[in-house]
Scaffold this active site. Structure first.
Site, PDB file in Angstrom:
ATOM      1  NE  ARG A 184      13.523   2.576 -16.070  1.00 46.87           N
ATOM      2  CZ  ARG A 184      12.906   1.878 -15.118  1.00 46.87           C
ATOM      3  NH1 ARG A 184      13.268   2.041 -13.863  1.00 46.87           N
ATOM      4  NH2 ARG A 184      11.965   1.030 -15.424  1.00 46.87           N
TER       5      ARG A 184
ATOM      6  NE  ARG B 149       8.480  -6.880 -13.979  1.00 45.15           N
ATOM      7  CZ  ARG B 149       9.223  -5.969 -13.346  1.00 45.15           C
ATOM      8  NH1 ARG B 149      10.272  -6.336 -12.661  1.00 45.15           N
ATOM      9  NH2 ARG B 149       8.899  -4.697 -13.414  1.00 45.15           N
TER      10      ARG B 149
ATOM     11  NE  ARG C 205      11.021   5.388 -13.038  1.00 44.89           N
ATOM     12  CZ  ARG C 205      10.762   4.123 -12.697  1.00 44.89           C
ATOM     13  NH1 ARG C 205      11.190   3.678 -11.539  1.00 44.89           N
ATOM     14  NH2 ARG C 205      10.086   3.327 -13.492  1.00 44.89           N
TER      15      ARG C 205
ATOM     16  NE  ARG D  50       7.721  -0.232 -17.591  1.00 44.32           N
ATOM     17  CZ  ARG D  50       8.322   0.722 -16.892  1.00 44.32           C
ATOM     18  NH1 ARG D  50       8.504   1.916 -17.424  1.00 44.32           N
ATOM     19  NH2 ARG D  50       8.758   0.485 -15.681  1.00 44.32           N
TER      20      ARG D  50
ATOM     21  CE  LYS E  46       8.348  -3.881  -9.222  1.00 49.32           C
ATOM     22  NZ  LYS E  46       7.330  -3.106  -9.949  1.00 49.32           N
TER      23      LYS E  46
HETATM   24  P1  B4P Z   1      10.041   2.771  -8.381  1.00 48.31           P
HETATM   25  O1  B4P Z   1      10.275   2.457  -6.938  1.00 48.31           O
HETATM   26  O2  B4P Z   1      11.251   3.072  -9.193  1.00 48.31           O
HETATM   27  O3  B4P Z   1       9.188   1.683  -9.139  1.00 48.31           O
HETATM   28  P2  B4P Z   1       9.392   0.144  -9.450  1.00 48.31           P
HETATM   29  O4  B4P Z   1       8.133  -0.467  -8.961  1.00 48.31           O
HETATM   30  O5  B4P Z   1      10.675  -0.362  -8.844  1.00 48.31           O
HETATM   31  O6  B4P Z   1       9.593   0.182 -11.015  1.00 48.31           O
HETATM   32  P3  B4P Z   1       9.615  -0.663 -12.360  1.00 48.31           P
HETATM   33  O7  B4P Z   1       8.612  -1.760 -12.311  1.00 48.31           O
HETATM   34  O8  B4P Z   1       9.463   0.403 -13.372  1.00 48.31           O
HETATM   35  O9  B4P Z   1      11.015  -1.214 -12.613  1.00 48.31           O
HETATM   36  P4  B4P Z   1      11.881  -2.497 -12.915  1.00 48.31           P
HETATM   37  O10 B4P Z   1      13.228  -1.901 -12.913  1.00 48.31           O
HETATM   38  O11 B4P Z   1      11.618  -3.595 -11.947  1.00 48.31           O
HETATM   39  O12 B4P Z   1       9.025   4.007  -8.377  1.00 48.31           O
HETATM   40  C1  B4P Z   1       8.606   4.639  -9.566  1.00 48.31           C
HETATM   41  C2  B4P Z   1       8.524   6.139  -9.368  1.00 48.31           C
HETATM   42  O13 B4P Z   1       7.531   6.461  -8.392  1.00 48.31           O
HETATM   43  C3  B4P Z   1       9.823   6.762  -8.874  1.00 48.31           C
HETATM   44  O14 B4P Z   1      10.078   7.950  -9.587  1.00 48.31           O
HETATM   45  C4  B4P Z   1       9.569   7.049  -7.398  1.00 48.31           C
HETATM   46  O15 B4P Z   1      10.278   8.177  -6.933  1.00 48.31           O
HETATM   47  C5  B4P Z   1       8.059   7.285  -7.378  1.00 48.31           C
HETATM   48  N1  B4P Z   1       7.444   6.877  -6.109  1.00 48.31           N
HETATM   49  C6  B4P Z   1       7.771   5.774  -5.380  1.00 48.31           C
HETATM   50  N2  B4P Z   1       6.997   5.695  -4.275  1.00 48.31           N
HETATM   51  C7  B4P Z   1       6.149   6.760  -4.321  1.00 48.31           C
HETATM   52  C8  B4P Z   1       5.099   7.248  -3.463  1.00 48.31           C
HETATM   53  N3  B4P Z   1       4.770   6.633  -2.334  1.00 48.31           N
HETATM   54  N4  B4P Z   1       4.426   8.362  -3.847  1.00 48.31           N
HETATM   55  C9  B4P Z   1       4.758   9.017  -4.978  1.00 48.31           C
HETATM   56  N5  B4P Z   1       5.748   8.640  -5.821  1.00 48.31           N
HETATM   57  C10 B4P Z   1       6.438   7.530  -5.501  1.00 48.31           C
HETATM   58  O16 B4P Z   1      11.513  -3.080 -14.383  1.00 48.31           O
HETATM   59  C11 B4P Z   1      11.842  -2.456 -15.609  1.00 48.31           C
HETATM   60  C12 B4P Z   1      11.707  -3.413 -16.801  1.00 48.31           C
HETATM   61  O17 B4P Z   1      12.710  -4.480 -16.711  1.00 48.31           O
HETATM   62  C13 B4P Z   1      10.403  -4.213 -16.939  1.00 48.31           C
HETATM   63  O18 B4P Z   1       9.386  -3.461 -17.597  1.00 48.31           O
HETATM   64  C14 B4P Z   1      10.856  -5.462 -17.767  1.00 48.31           C
HETATM   65  O19 B4P Z   1      10.950  -5.157 -19.121  1.00 48.31           O
HETATM   66  C15 B4P Z   1      12.259  -5.734 -17.244  1.00 48.31           C
HETATM   67  N6  B4P Z   1      12.257  -6.742 -16.153  1.00 48.31           N
HETATM   68  C16 B4P Z   1      12.639  -6.515 -14.865  1.00 48.31           C
HETATM   69  N7  B4P Z   1      12.516  -7.640 -14.128  1.00 48.31           N
HETATM   70  C17 B4P Z   1      12.031  -8.616 -14.961  1.00 48.31           C
HETATM   71  C18 B4P Z   1      11.661  -9.980 -14.779  1.00 48.31           C
HETATM   72  N8  B4P Z   1      11.752 -10.570 -13.583  1.00 48.31           N
HETATM   73  N9  B4P Z   1      11.180 -10.670 -15.847  1.00 48.31           N
HETATM   74  C19 B4P Z   1      11.082 -10.094 -17.054  1.00 48.31           C
HETATM   75  N10 B4P Z   1      11.406  -8.791 -17.301  1.00 48.31           N
HETATM   76  C20 B4P Z   1      11.879  -8.060 -16.260  1.00 48.31           C
END
Ligand code: B4P
Length: 191
Positions: A134, A89, A128, A146, A14
């Site tokens: 993190r 979420r 990551r 998670r 995302k």
């Molecule tokens: P990211 O792009 O960083 O993944 P994400 O989906 O954004 O991450 P996440 O769900 O962990 O984070 P959030 O901050 O929202 O990609 C992950 C990795 O994969 C990276 O290293 C990237 O380089 C790699 N990658 C990406 N695309 C790729 C591909 N095509 N091929 C290979 N590798 C690839 O949430 C963090 C925490 O915050 C949650 O657990 C929760 O506790 C809290 N939180 C956030 N929003 C909330 C909400 N609305 N309600 C309640 N809690 C919330």
């Protein structure tokens, strides 16, 4: 205002794809994960509360994140488009977003669901975790929690948007560029 929800399990890309979408379309972006991490880094009371949940791989309480979105919308009423990254979420967050957007005479246009299998998610997050600093990325038990939280509380959000005919599934496995091209096609179809 074109409102786009970028959706998917933890580590589905995302954040990665949001960065590219902002560059291409000039949309504004809100990542609740980034905002919560900023609160933790700056040692606020909200950050302290959020950390208790995030370190265990749990979702942060709805009222905390909903408040963040409310103040973001207040400052971005004139935006041409917004990427909601990691929000909503829970179904209650989705309902709250609908109400908040309705007060600006707008609604979510599309939910883009990045589909990635669980073993790939775990691999990406652990990778990551080697450099991100993190705490929620470093430990396999936290990562499993998670993903379990996602399956239990976040997945139902898809049904909410599917019922409105707004859910589009995107294969989240492949190169970042390939996935980006498919996301752009889906956005261009609702623009
Ligand atoms: P990211 O792009 O960083 O993944 P994400 O989906 O954004 O991450 P996440 O769900 O962990 O984070 P959030 O901050 O929202 O990609 C992950 C990795 O994969 C990276 O290293 C990237 O380089 C790699 N990658 C990406 N695309 C790729 C591909 N095509 N091929 C290979 N590798 C690839 O949430 C963090 C925490 O915050 C949650 O657990 C929760 O506790 C809290 N939180 C956030 N929003 C909330 C909400 N609305 N309600 C309640 N809690 C919330």
């Amino acid at each position: 205002m074109l409102n786009i929800v970028i959706f998917g399990p933890p580590g589905s890309g995302k954040g990665t794809q949001s960065e590219n979408l902002i560059k291409k379309y000039g949309f504004d972006h809100i990542s609740t994960g980034d905002l919560l991490r900023h609160e933790i880094e700056t040692n606020t009371q909200l950050g302290y509360l959020a950390k208790q949940h995030m370190d265990k791989g749990e979702l942060v309480p709805d009222e905390v994140v909903i408040g963040m979105i409310d103040s973001f919308l207040d400052k971005n009423v004139k935006s041409k488009g917004v990427i909601f990254d990691g929000f909503p979420r829970t179904t209650d967050q989705a309902k709250a977003l609908k109400e908040m957007l309705a007060s600006y005479d707008t609604d979510v246009a599309i939910l883009l669901d990045l589909e990635v299998p669980e073993d790939e998610l775990t691999k990406r997050i652990l990778e990551r975790g080697k450099t991100s600093g993190r705490t929620d990325d470093a430990n396999i038990e936290t990562i499993k929690n998670r993903i379990a939280e996602y399956n239990k509380k976040t997945k139902p959000v898809m049904d909410f948007y599917a019922a409105e005919g707004k859910k589009v599934v995107i294969n989240g496995v492949g190169s970042v560029d390939e996935i980006f091209a498919n996301l752009c096609k889906a956005i261009d179809a609702v623009k």
